[in-house]
Structures are given as structure tokens and as C-alpha cells.
Scaffold this active site. Structure first.
Site, PDB file in Angstrom:
ATOM      1  N   ASP A 387      23.155  87.156 -20.092  1.00 27.90           N
ATOM      2  CA  ASP A 387      22.784  85.788 -20.461  1.00 27.90           C
ATOM      3  C   ASP A 387      23.661  85.311 -21.620  1.00 27.90           C
ATOM      4  OD1 ASP A 387      21.344  83.431 -20.381  1.00 27.90           O
ATOM      5  OD2 ASP A 387      19.753  84.180 -21.690  1.00 27.90           O
ATOM      6  N   GLU A 390      28.308  81.863 -22.115  1.00 25.73           N
ATOM      7  CA  GLU A 390      29.257  80.734 -21.940  1.00 25.73           C
ATOM      8  C   GLU A 390      30.464  80.842 -22.860  1.00 25.73           C
ATOM      9  OE1 GLU A 390      25.914  80.533 -22.176  1.00 25.73           O
ATOM     10  OE2 GLU A 390      25.747  80.330 -20.011  1.00 25.73           O
ATOM     11  N   ASP A 458      18.519  77.093 -17.438  1.00 20.83           N
ATOM     12  CA  ASP A 458      17.237  76.587 -17.942  1.00 20.83           C
ATOM     13  C   ASP A 458      16.865  75.242 -17.335  1.00 20.83           C
ATOM     14  OD1 ASP A 458      17.407  78.859 -19.406  1.00 20.83           O
ATOM     15  OD2 ASP A 458      17.843  77.872 -21.317  1.00 20.83           O
TER      16      ASP A 458
HETATM   17  C1  GLC Z   1      18.149  81.570 -22.245  1.00 17.20           C
HETATM   18  C2  GLC Z   1      18.062  81.938 -20.773  1.00 17.20           C
HETATM   19  C3  GLC Z   1      16.629  82.157 -20.392  1.00 17.20           C
HETATM   20  C4  GLC Z   1      16.037  83.245 -21.285  1.00 17.20           C
HETATM   21  C5  GLC Z   1      16.162  82.859 -22.743  1.00 17.20           C
HETATM   22  C6  GLC Z   1      15.709  83.958 -23.683  1.00 17.20           C
HETATM   23  O1  GLC Z   1      17.557  80.331 -22.470  1.00 17.20           O
HETATM   24  O2  GLC Z   1      18.651  80.959 -19.955  1.00 17.20           O
HETATM   25  O3  GLC Z   1      16.520  82.501 -19.029  1.00 17.20           O
HETATM   26  O4  GLC Z   1      14.687  83.435 -20.964  1.00 17.20           O
HETATM   27  O5  GLC Z   1      17.521  82.569 -23.044  1.00 17.20           O
HETATM   28  O6  GLC Z   1      16.451  85.100 -23.500  1.00 17.20           O
END
Ligand code: GLC
Length: 752
Positions: A387, A390, A458
Site C-alpha cells: 500500500d 505512489e 479508497d
Molecule cells: C490506505 C489504503 C487503505 C488502508 C489504509 C490503512 O488508505 O488505501 O486500504 O486501509 O491506508 O492502511
């Protein structure tokens, strides 16, 4: 600013099989990759082309060219490239001379400082598909976009850019189609006639080369095959990752994780995966566990395994600045983190607070990162969720002078997530030896399908987002990705029970089926919605499990052809104008046989467009002629899903997880239709890479309406199917009929 337009040709020669063209300001190379793929790469004079991260093939086509007085023609059996000499322009045609895509006669390619731009003609009827994770309609004509991978937290259905850069689109006009891939991961721009008085389209980037590939196959599926030949296809996913996945930011302790997993079994709701979001870590330090709330991670994973659950854990790229933390100490000592030009380490803040960022463009760093997964694999984790890559940093503006090795941020950004998932895949594959890891990533560049599944980030809990998510899945599917998910239920906000139920139904027909919610949102698990809704959710998840043989074979198809599991109707019904209408554009083929019509949660009846052919409602076998719009009931317990006449769908009996023993019966469902149909059934152990050594089970199943027969080819491969009985279930013939046979590896024909 001084815009330089490529001038006249100053000379040509053949270099390494490429046609090398010189102008006063630039060098251009034309390379034939195969009969339907031609590359044009324009660099500044005497500069070598940038190394591609996306392309994994070299040219295998022959350069067949004719130097004429005003033009040079490059010919393949399928395409013709006409290179105008004065001024230099690149215009593509089919072999028989139909225009595919040509440069704007005035501007063509321009160089402007570091920027490279390409201006192309726009046909009056031209439509544009693709570009991956982009907002807007299926047809992107009139839209403009930027590629700049962004932590688009809580985005709307109109925001751009989002998380991924897939600079590949398909143009359709006057009965011809073509694809165009701009292989450049600097910040890039695409304009499909947005503000050009409909005179031209353009694309370009802030740096790098004007390096693009034109695909000339004359149907969309073949263009996708060619594009994924060039940039790679997904590997077979672990079977468990195709089951239902339950996530939340976060289940806060091992007890909570186990409690949720057990509840699935108590409630007899099938599921395979549960996630640990960031709170499993000690202070958000990647590759650590929180000793208070997760005191015995191995014990937790063992208990999950005992009830057939796999664990997926999140990893973010940012490494917390804290002496004594292994990854921090090692990264600093070895110089693995991004720096400023003076050598100081770059610091940005993310969940862990002040952090440094690994340079995943370096092989050594990727290797180091890959090895660090031992702290997760040692306790039995099998899924790795990448995650914030980017990369995200609070403020969302990592300065352009930040260096990753020799590269600066503007060049790195759009491919950072790709290189992180590459490192994650390589590392976990090595550690897990012959076992397939499940990798998920948020950011991506073209080609990332080789390394990881993706999800769309998200989203929000609204009907609008549900429909938008379907368009993203379909658009990403045109760009080489098959294993795609959206946060079912919506990440931000609380869905109504109706929306939750509806979205879950759609999730059954989404390649990755994961329910996820943000911190602070209401609990989302299937039993949170009242008994009646829970029953519908259960029934839908059960349907997913029954369809797994079909879904698995569908993923096999993706590994072989690059065709996505979820397909916009524009792939199979390209020239049917109804599929581009806003009211029908979200309709999707899920695999070869099923047409899924997303319906918002407040509507109990829906208009569905059925393309040419015959169709059956999946839930009732009601028959419909195609080429018409039908209004059908769509109560919450029956999403409109249709089966194409002649289809073959392998199904299995219900299991509670993919590791359960099944009853050994493979059901082959066949729906009557006027046209013969062929289906490739594929199976392997779902766990290992033994299929690469021939341990798979593959056979072609053929439905012949004339002979009223279903025939099975002899089995190819050395794997023993987990099914030892065949049950052929006939729909739409003279009533429903079931024929049973012992399964053997020999060819078999069943007449009825
Ligand atoms: C980001 C991710 C989401 C995750 C959050 C906490 O917003 O896109 O899916 O739950 O981080 O890690």
C-alpha cells in the site's frame, strides 16, 4: 519556452534491425516487433532510448521497408507505416491501406525543453477506450487525463489522477481499431480531443522519450493479447485468493482476527482470507508485530490455518526513522533510501511518522526488501498487501529533487509501486519456494500485472462509487490487468444494508472479492446487516464458491491470452453502439459466458441491454433473444446476470473454503444455443508452481448444437483432477437434464 517540431529527415540507416532516422533535433527509431506491433521511439539527438520497465519482449518482426521519394513505407502482413519525410510524420494504416492513426500534419511530435508531445489526428467518429484507472465514461472521447500516481484518499468519481499509470489506449473509428502504448513513466498527459476544437488528440510527458507502440490487430481482444505479449501477463494466482476475502482497517488484535474468522465458520459463510491492516505492527514499523495485541503471530496464523483461513498483511514502503529498528538501521547503513542531491536522506511522513523511502529501482534494494518478508512468512503469512506506494507522504508532494539512485522523483513516481511489488513478489516467491504468494498493490505502471493483483484504492460507500468501480475494473482490464478488486461496500462512509447486499452480489462477479472498510466506519462483516440480509450475502458468497472452477479457468485464460476476467462489452461487441451508452456502459462480461448488469441498490427492476445472440437469466433460465433492451426484475437477492446461449460453465458443490475437500463432482453446465462453442477447462493444485512442469489438468469441452453433444478432449497435463465425477447439467433444452459420468482422462462424447 521553445517548442521544436521535428523537422525534415536528414538521413536514414538501418541500425540493429531498426530503421534509424535523423533530423536536426531528434533521432527516431522504427522497430517491427511483430506483424501487428510497430514501435516508434523518438529521442533527442544522439541520446540512447530509456530502458523500459514495462516491455519484456524484443523485436521479432522483420523490417521490410521501401525508401520512396517523399515517404518511407514499412510493411508487415497486417500493417503499413508511412513515414512522411518532409516534415517527419508517422502514419499508420492497415496492410490494405485503411487509415488507423496518423499524426497531426502540422505538429506531429514536438520537443519542448524536457517535454515530449505527440499530436494525432482525430476522426469524427473516433472513440477511445482504456488508460487504466481513469474516471469518466467507457468512451473517453472529450476527456483529458494526467498520469501522476497519487494517494487519492477519498477520491470522488471525477478525480484525476488516481493511483495508477497505464498509458495504453484503444482507438476505434470507421470500422477499424488500433492500440497505442506510450511507454514513458514520467508525468504524462492524454487528451482525447478535450479542448482542441475537435481538431486533434495529444499525449506526452514531462521527460523521457517519445516512445510508443502502435498495435494494428483488427479486434480489441487481439490488441489486448498483443499488448500483454509485450508487457507480460499475470501468473496463476493461488486458488485461495479467489475466495471471499475479509479486510478492515484494522482488526486490532489477534483475538479480534481469530474471532472474525471463527464467526465465518459459525455462520457457515464461506471465506478464505482475512487481513491485518497497519495496526498489527509495532508502531507502524514494517516487518514487525505489535507485541501487546499480537503477542504470538505464529500461534494466530496456525489457528487461522486450522480453520482454513489464510492471512494477508499490509506493508507500506516508508521505513520509520528509529534507531534499533532493523530495516531502518540496515537501510541507512547500506544507502538504500532516497536522498537529496547532497546525499542527505529524504524524510517524509506517513503512518509511521517520519520515514525514509527505499529505492526499489535498485536490484540490491529489491533483494533486501524481498528477504525482509521472512518476518512475515516465518509465522505463516501467505499474502502481501503493498500500500501507499505512489509513494504517499503526507502533503502528497515529495519534492522533485529527491533522488532514488540516479533517478529523480519525477521519473520515479509512476513506476515506484510497480518496482515495490516486483521486489515483494520476487522476495516472497524465493522464500516460499514452490508456493505461490498472493501480492496486492495499489500503485502500478504498465506491466505490473506480471507481479501483483491490484485494487482501486479508497472508494466511498455509495451507489455511484459501486458503478464507477465497475468501470475502473473494466478499463483496467483493457490495460492488461485481470486480477482486480474494489473495496466492496466502499472504504469511506457506511453503506446502507441494501447497498452492502447489492455490492456484495457484484463482488461475486469481480475478479478479486474483498470487503474492506476504513477506520471509524461501522463493522462490515456479513452478519452485521440483519438475518435476512446475511442470508442473501451468504447465498451470494456461496455462488462465488460454486463458480470457482469457472473463475479459475478464467484466470488461466488471462495467463495465456492477457484477456481480463471482467470485460467491458466493448471487447466482444466493439461495433455495437449500445454498449457505449451511459445506461449500459457498466455492463460486464465475467469470463466468456456471463453478462453481469450492475444495478444500484434502490432499484428493484433494471433495463439491461443484451447484445446479439441468445441469453438466459442465470438464476431462472428464462430465455431472451439478444439485440434488445429488456426490463428485468432486480430484487436485492437477484442481481441481473445472464448466460450466453451455448455457454459452458464448470461449477462445483459448495465448500466453506478452497482448502475444503469437495465432493468430487464437477458440474458442467451447458445452456442451449444455436452456435457451437468451445471452452478450455483448466485445473492444477492451486498452490504451487508445479503447473510450470506440466502438472496441470486441461481439456477442451465442445458443445455442438447440430449433433446435440458435449465432447471432452483427452486430458492434457499430469495433474489428477480433484473431481472424479462429471455431472452434465443441460439448461434450456427440453427442460433441465442431468447426465452423470465417471471422469476419466480419455476423450469422451456425450449425446443427448
Ligand atoms: C490506505 C489504503 C487503505 C488502508 C489504509 C490503512 O488508505 O488505501 O486500504 O486501509 O491506508 O492502511
Amino acid at each position: 519556452m521553445q517548442v521544436e517540431i521535428l523537422g525534415n529527415i536528414e538521413g536514414i540507416e538501418i541500425q540493429n534491425g531498426a530503421l534509424f532516422i535523423k533530423t536536426a533535433v531528434a533521432d527516431a527509431r522504427v522497430t517491427v516487433y511483430n506483424d501487428t506491433i510497430i514501435r516508434v521511439c523518438i529521442t533527442r539527438r544522439d541520446k540512447q532510448p530509456d530502458q523500459s520497465l514495462a516491455v519484456i519482449q524484443g523485436p521479432s518482426g522483420e523490417l521490410n521497408y521501401h525508401d520512396l521519394s517523399d515517404t518511407i513505407e514499412v510493411n508487415t502482413s497486417a500493417m503499413k507505416l508511412v513515414v512522411n519525410k518532409n516534415p517527419l510524420r508517422f502514419n499508420f494504416f492497415t496492410a490494405d491501406g485503411k487509415p488507423l492513426t496518423a499524426e497531426d500534419t502540422r505538429f506531429g511530435t514536438t520537443l519542448d525543453g524536457d517535454k515530449v508531445m505527440n499530436y494525432r489526428q482525430l476522426h469524427h467518429d473516433e472513440m477511445y477506450l482504456g488508460l487504466g484507472e481513469k474516471t469518466g465514461n467507457l468512451n473517453k472521447r472529450g476527456m483529458s487525463y494526467v498520469n501522476w500516481n497519487t494517494d487519492a484518499a477519498v477520491h470522488t468519481t471525477k478525480d484525476d489522477p488516481l493511483y495508477k499509470t497505464i498509458p495504453f489506449y484503444i482507438g476505434l473509428h470507421s470500422g477499424v481499431c488500433y492500440g497505442l502504448f506510450f511507454d514513458n513513466h514520467h508525468r504524462s498527459y492524454f487528451d482525447f480531443g478535450a479542448s482542441t476544437d475537435e481538431q486533434f488528440t495529444w499525449f506526452g510527458a514531462d521527460g523521457g522519450d517519445m516512445d510508443y507502440y502502435v498495435f494494428g490487430a483488427q479486434n480489441v481482444a487481439d490488441i489486448i493479447k498483443d499488448y500483454t505479449w509485450l508487457t507480460g501477463r499475470m501468473e496463476m494466482p493461488p486458488l485461495w485468493s479467489l475466495g471471499y476475502q475479509q479486510c478492515r482497517w484494522s482488526y486490532m488484535s489477534a483475538d479480534e482476527v481469530l474471532g472474525i474468522a471463527r464467526k465465518f465458520r459459525e455462520h457457515q459463510i464461506p471465506a478464505d482470507a482475512i487481513y491485518c491492516d497497519i495496526d498489527y505492527m509495532d508502531d507502524f514499523k514494517i516487518f514487525t508485530w505489535n507485541k501487546q495485541s499480537f503477542p504470538d503471530p505464529k500461534g494466530m496464523v496456525d489457528q487461522l490455518k486450522a480453520i482454513n483461513f489464510k492471512l494477508v498483511t499490509i506493508v507500506d514502503p516508508g521505513i520509520k526513522i528509529e534507531e534499533g529498528y532493523k530495516e531502518y538501521d540496515e537501510g541507512v547503513a547500506k544507502g538504500y533510501f532516497a536522498t537529496y542531491p547532497n546525499g542527505e536522506l529524504y524524510t517524509g511522513s506517513v503512518w509511521a511518522g517520519r520515514s525514509h523511502f527505499p529505492d526499489f529501482f535498485s536490484e540490491d534494494v529489491r533483494e533486501w526488501w524481498g528477504n525482509a518478508f521472512r518476518s512475515l512468512t516465518d509465522v505463516g503469512v501467505e499474502g502481501f498487501w503493498n500500500d501507499m506506494n505512489e509513494p504517499a507522504a503526507w502533503g502528497q508532494n515529495i519534492p522533485p529533487i529527491v533522488k532514488f539512485g540516479e533517478r529523480y522523483m519525477p521519473e520515479v513516481r509512476n513506476a515506484y509501486g510497480m518496482q515495490m511489488s516486483r521486489a515483494t513478489q520476487a522476495g516472497t516467491k524465493k522464500i516460499l519456494e514452490n508456493q505461490r504468494p498472493f501480492i496486492l498493490t495499489r500503485a502500478a505502471y504498465a506491466g505490473t500485472q506480471r507481479y501483483s493483483a491490484i485494487w482501486t484504492g479508497d472508494n466511498s460507500a455509495s451507489d455511484e462509487h459501486m458503478l464507477f468501480g465497475q468501470r475502473l475494473v473494466n478499463s483496467l482490464g483493457l490495460g492488461g490487468f485481470s486480477f482486480i478488486g474494489v473495496d466492496i461496500g466502499g472504504f469511506m462512509g457506511n453503506p446502507s444494508p441494501q447497498l452492502m447486499v447489492r455490492w456484495n452480489s457484484l463482488g461475486v462477479y469481480t475478479p478479486m472479492f474483498r470487503n474492506h472498510a476504513a477506520q471509524g466506519m461501522n463493522m462490515r462483516e456479513p452478519w452485521e446487516w440483519g438475518e435476512e440480509n446475511e442470508n442473501i450475502i451468504r447465498k451470494d458468497i456461496e455462488q462465488r464458491y460454486k463458480l470457482l472452477p469457472y473463475i479459475y479457468s478464467g484466470f488461466y485464460q488471462s495467463t495465456q491470452t492477457g484477456l481480463p476476467l471482467s470485460r467491458t462489452l466493448a471487447i466482444d461487441y466493439t461495433w455495437d453502439e449500445n454498449v457505449y451508452k451511459e445506461r449500459f456502459q457498466n455492463q460486464t462480461l465475467f469470463g466468456d459466458a456471463l453478462l453481469v448488469a450492475p444495478v444500484i441498490s434502490t432499484e428493484q427492476a433494471a433495463d439491461v441491454y443484451l447484445p446479439e445472440g441468445e441469453w438466459y437469466r442465470f438464476s431462472t433460465d428464462e430465455h431472451f433473444e439478444g439485440n434488445q433492451t429488456v426490463n428485468v426484475p432486480s430484487p436485492l437477492n437477484d442481481l441481473p446476470v445472464f448466460v450466453k446461449g451455448g455457454s459452458i460453465i464448470p461449477m462445483q458443490s459448495l465448500v466453506q473454503s478452497t482448502s475444503d475437500e469437495c465432493d468430487g463432482i464437477l458440474q458442467i453446465h451447458v445452456w442451449n444455443g444455436a452456435v457451437a462453442n468451445e471452452y478450455v477447462y483448466y485445473e492444477d493444485d492451486g498452490i504451487s508452481y508445479n503447473y510450470e512442469k506440466g502438472e496441470y489438468y486441461k481439456r477442451v469441452i465442445l458443445f455442438s448444437p447440430e449433433e446435440r453433444s458435449i465432447s471432452f478432449s483427452a486430458v492434457e497435463g499430469s495433474y489428477t483432477s480433484r473431481f472424479n465425477k462429471l455431472q452434465i447439467v443441460l439448461h434450456g433444452f427440453d427442460g433441465l437434464e442431468v447426465i452423470e459420468r465417471e471422469s476419466s482422462n480419455e476423450a469422451l462424447t456425450v449425446n443427448f
